[in-house]
Design an enzyme around this catalytic site. Structure first.
Site, PDB file in Angstrom:
ATOM      1  N   HIS A 220       0.847  -1.254   0.048  1.00  0.00           N
ATOM      2  CA  HIS A 220      -0.148  -0.136   0.023  1.00  0.00           C
ATOM      3  C   HIS A 220       0.987   1.294   0.000  1.00  0.00           C
ATOM      4  O   HIS A 220       1.927   1.189   0.629  1.00  0.00           O
ATOM      5  CB  HIS A 220      -0.789   0.127   1.240  1.00  0.00           C
TER       6      HIS A 220
ATOM      7  N   ASP B 197       3.140  -4.318   8.105  1.00  0.00           N
ATOM      8  CA  ASP B 197       1.868  -3.797   7.945  1.00  0.00           C
ATOM      9  C   ASP B 197       0.557  -4.718   8.135  1.00  0.00           C
ATOM     10  O   ASP B 197       0.716  -5.326   7.169  1.00  0.00           O
ATOM     11  CB  ASP B 197       1.763  -2.746   6.557  1.00  0.00           C
TER      12      ASP B 197
ATOM     13  N   GLN C  87      -4.395  -5.233   6.791  1.00  0.00           N
ATOM     14  CA  GLN C  87      -5.415  -6.221   6.188  1.00  0.00           C
ATOM     15  C   GLN C  87      -5.215  -7.536   6.666  1.00  0.00           C
ATOM     16  O   GLN C  87      -6.067  -8.395   6.468  1.00  0.00           O
ATOM     17  CB  GLN C  87      -5.299  -6.192   4.644  1.00  0.00           C
TER      18      GLN C  87
ATOM     19  N   LYS D 254     -10.400  -0.902  10.338  1.00  0.00           N
ATOM     20  CA  LYS D 254     -10.600  -2.046   9.589  1.00  0.00           C
ATOM     21  C   LYS D 254     -10.893  -3.356  10.411  1.00  0.00           C
ATOM     22  O   LYS D 254     -11.334  -4.286   9.876  1.00  0.00           O
ATOM     23  CB  LYS D 254      -9.396  -2.312   8.904  1.00  0.00           C
TER      24      LYS D 254
ATOM     25  N   CYS E  47      -4.771   2.297  -3.656  1.00  0.00           N
ATOM     26  CA  CYS E  47      -3.780   3.095  -3.059  1.00  0.00           C
ATOM     27  C   CYS E  47      -2.603   1.950  -3.303  1.00  0.00           C
ATOM     28  O   CYS E  47      -1.577   1.777  -2.244  1.00  0.00           O
ATOM     29  CB  CYS E  47      -3.679   3.388  -1.441  1.00  0.00           C
TER      30      CYS E  47
HETATM   31  N1  PLP Z   1      -1.886  -0.648   4.656  1.00  0.00           N
HETATM   32  C1  PLP Z   1      -2.652  -1.366   4.295  1.00  0.00           C
HETATM   33  C2  PLP Z   1      -2.248  -2.923   3.658  1.00  0.00           C
HETATM   34  C3  PLP Z   1      -4.094  -0.758   4.065  1.00  0.00           C
HETATM   35  O1  PLP Z   1      -4.965  -1.592   3.346  1.00  0.00           O
HETATM   36  C4  PLP Z   1      -4.315   0.360   4.284  1.00  0.00           C
HETATM   37  C5  PLP Z   1      -5.786   0.900   4.004  1.00  0.00           C
HETATM   38  O2  PLP Z   1      -6.478   0.494   3.114  1.00  0.00           O
HETATM   39  C6  PLP Z   1      -3.191   1.211   5.014  1.00  0.00           C
HETATM   40  C7  PLP Z   1      -2.021   0.495   5.125  1.00  0.00           C
HETATM   41  C8  PLP Z   1      -3.433   2.576   5.459  1.00  0.00           C
HETATM   42  O3  PLP Z   1      -4.397   2.396   6.483  1.00  0.00           O
HETATM   43  P1  PLP Z   1      -4.867   3.975   7.229  1.00  0.00           P
HETATM   44  O4  PLP Z   1      -5.598   4.620   5.970  1.00  0.00           O
HETATM   45  O5  PLP Z   1      -6.010   3.701   7.950  1.00  0.00           O
HETATM   46  O6  PLP Z   1      -3.769   4.465   7.760  1.00  0.00           O
END
Ligand code: PLP
Length: 409
Positions: free
Chosen positions: A126, A203, A206, A229, A367
């Site tokens: 992401h 990270d 998900q 999430k 993203c």
């Molecule tokens: N990392 C992953 C794998 C994501 O799916 C997301 C959000 O879609 C993020 C990071 C970013 O999360 P946030 O916008 O809640 O900081």
């Protein structure tokens, strides 16, 4: 019908938002990868906070401040247990996954990286796990390296082995891909990182909504996720870090709560986690996040996984019935997320027609523009399922996709 072990109808009663019509049809919510819906218990916790004990924390002797402080710190313990961290001091409240990664990139990276040092990420990150490292590379002269993936959306581990070496200082990888659904072999990659003496960050944005995570068993240095999430509110999340590392890191932001003493000549800092929580935090968010985790803890996780895998298999089979539909990302290990395109049609146009039938799917690059570039496409449609979704909803989606296909061709 849904899988037998899991009473979805009962679960759905807890989610008021699911029981409405959108554009004249019952809502089908398949955008759980973007944010999950919230059970009544979570909504009630928010109302209770603001209607009975709203106050600022850590600084008041009065009753409300003490109740709010205690609920806030209890939430830290709830998250510690959720991740099986050793200590509550290892749990830092952030604005979300994005802020957690930026915090590590700036507090650790900016202070410890030197020109020529390498940061390793994967081809399916992401943007939140790309851009903070690019910023710190610009600031320090460090270099970003990328573990490639194959056409199924699986990381190529032999390439990871070659890439992670003596110059690697940080291996920062996505646990589960939001764009493809791939569950990455993080244990193997962490092992490579440990052998080369590199730090590790995962990270987990998900991952935590789909399966249990144990940071001691993973033995990663940092783990990040977002509350929204996993049944909680937006604007709050977690950075887990090993205590001995957090103790060594300088603060990232300055302000109230992160200090021990302040004079105009010199300031001394609080210990972790408060050292990293400058200013009034998202108090209600933190407390309500813990309620979401309590809800999650009360579920039968084996049944949740079985149900979600059933949804994944069922939807994959049904989608493949559609002529010209191509699934993007067919890794062997996947969570219940399916990205797809339909030949000759733009994902946005299909998404628009689905919305007219009350079906919420994500369209676009999610993203993860480098993933789209790798597959040579501008974007996909993404159906991301949660434990409260059903195969009947999947049937509605497939019917609507067939209608959209007829209308657009
Ligand atoms: N990392 C992953 C794998 C994501 O799916 C997301 C959000 O879609 C993020 C990071 C970013 O999360 P946030 O916008 O809640 O900081």
């Amino acid at each position: 019908m849904s899988s037998s072990l899991f009473d979805v109808a009962l679960i759905r009663k807890d989610f008021p938002i699911l029981h409405q019509e959108v554009n004249g049809s019952p809502l089908v919510y398949f955008d759980n990868g973007a944010t999950s819906q919230k059970p009544q218990q979570v909504i009630d916790a928010m109302v209770k906070y603001y209607s009975t004990y709203n106050a600022n924390i850590h600084r008041g002797v009065h009753h409300l401040s003490q109740v709010a402080t205690s609920a806030y710190e209890q939430a830290r313990e709830e998250v510690r247990a959720f991740l099986n961290a050793r200590k509550t001091e290892e749990i830092i409240f952030t604005r979300g996954t994005t802020e957690g990664i930026n915090l590590v990139a700036q507090s650790w990276g900016r202070n410890y990286l030197k020109p020529g040092d390498e940061i390793v990420v994967t081809a399916m990150e992401h943007h939140a796990n790309i851009v903070p490292w690019q910023l710190v590379c610009e600031q320090t002269g460090a270099i970003l390296k990328v573990i490639p993936m194959d056409q199924n959306g699986e990381l190529i581990l032999e390439e990871a082995e070659k890439l992670i070496g003596l110059r690697t200082r940080m291996v920062s990888i996505i646990h589960v891909s939001n764009a493809l659904g791939t569950i990455n072999p993080v244990r193997q990659i962490l092992e490579m990182a440990r052998k080369s003496g590199a730090m590790t960050l995962i990270d987990g944005a998900q991952a935590v909504p789909h399966f249990s995570v144990d940071v001691q068993e993973l033995d990663c240095d940092f783990y990040v996720f977002s509350a929204h999430k996993i049944l909680g509110p937006t604007g709050v999340g977690i950075l887990y870090g090993k205590q001995q590392l957090l103790d060594q890191l300088p603060p990232w932001q300055g302000g109230g709560d992160m200090i021990r003493t302040v004079t105009f000549e010199k300031t001394t800092y609080n210990d972790s986690p408060l050292k990293f929580e400058a200013g009034t935090p998202n108090i209600s968010g933190v407390i309500v996040m813990a309620e979401g985790i309590r809800y999650w803890n009360a579920l039968d996780h084996a049944a949740v996984q079985e149900h979600e895998q059933h949804l994944l298999t069922y939807a994959t089979g049904r989608l493949k019935e559609i002529n010209g539909l191509k699934i993007i990302g067919e890794a062997r290990e996947k969570v219940a997320v399916i990205s797809f395109i339909i030949e000759g049609l733009h994902p946005y146009d299909i998404g628009f027609i689905l919305d007219k039938k009350g079906i919420a799917l994500r369209t676009g690059h999610h993203c993860a523009q480098p993933v789209m570039e790798f597959f040579g496409i501008p974007g996909t449609l993404r159906a991301s399922f949660s434990f409260y979704n059903t195969t009947t909803e999947i049937d509605h989606m497939v019917d609507a996709l067939l209608v959209a296909q007829r209308m657009l061709q």
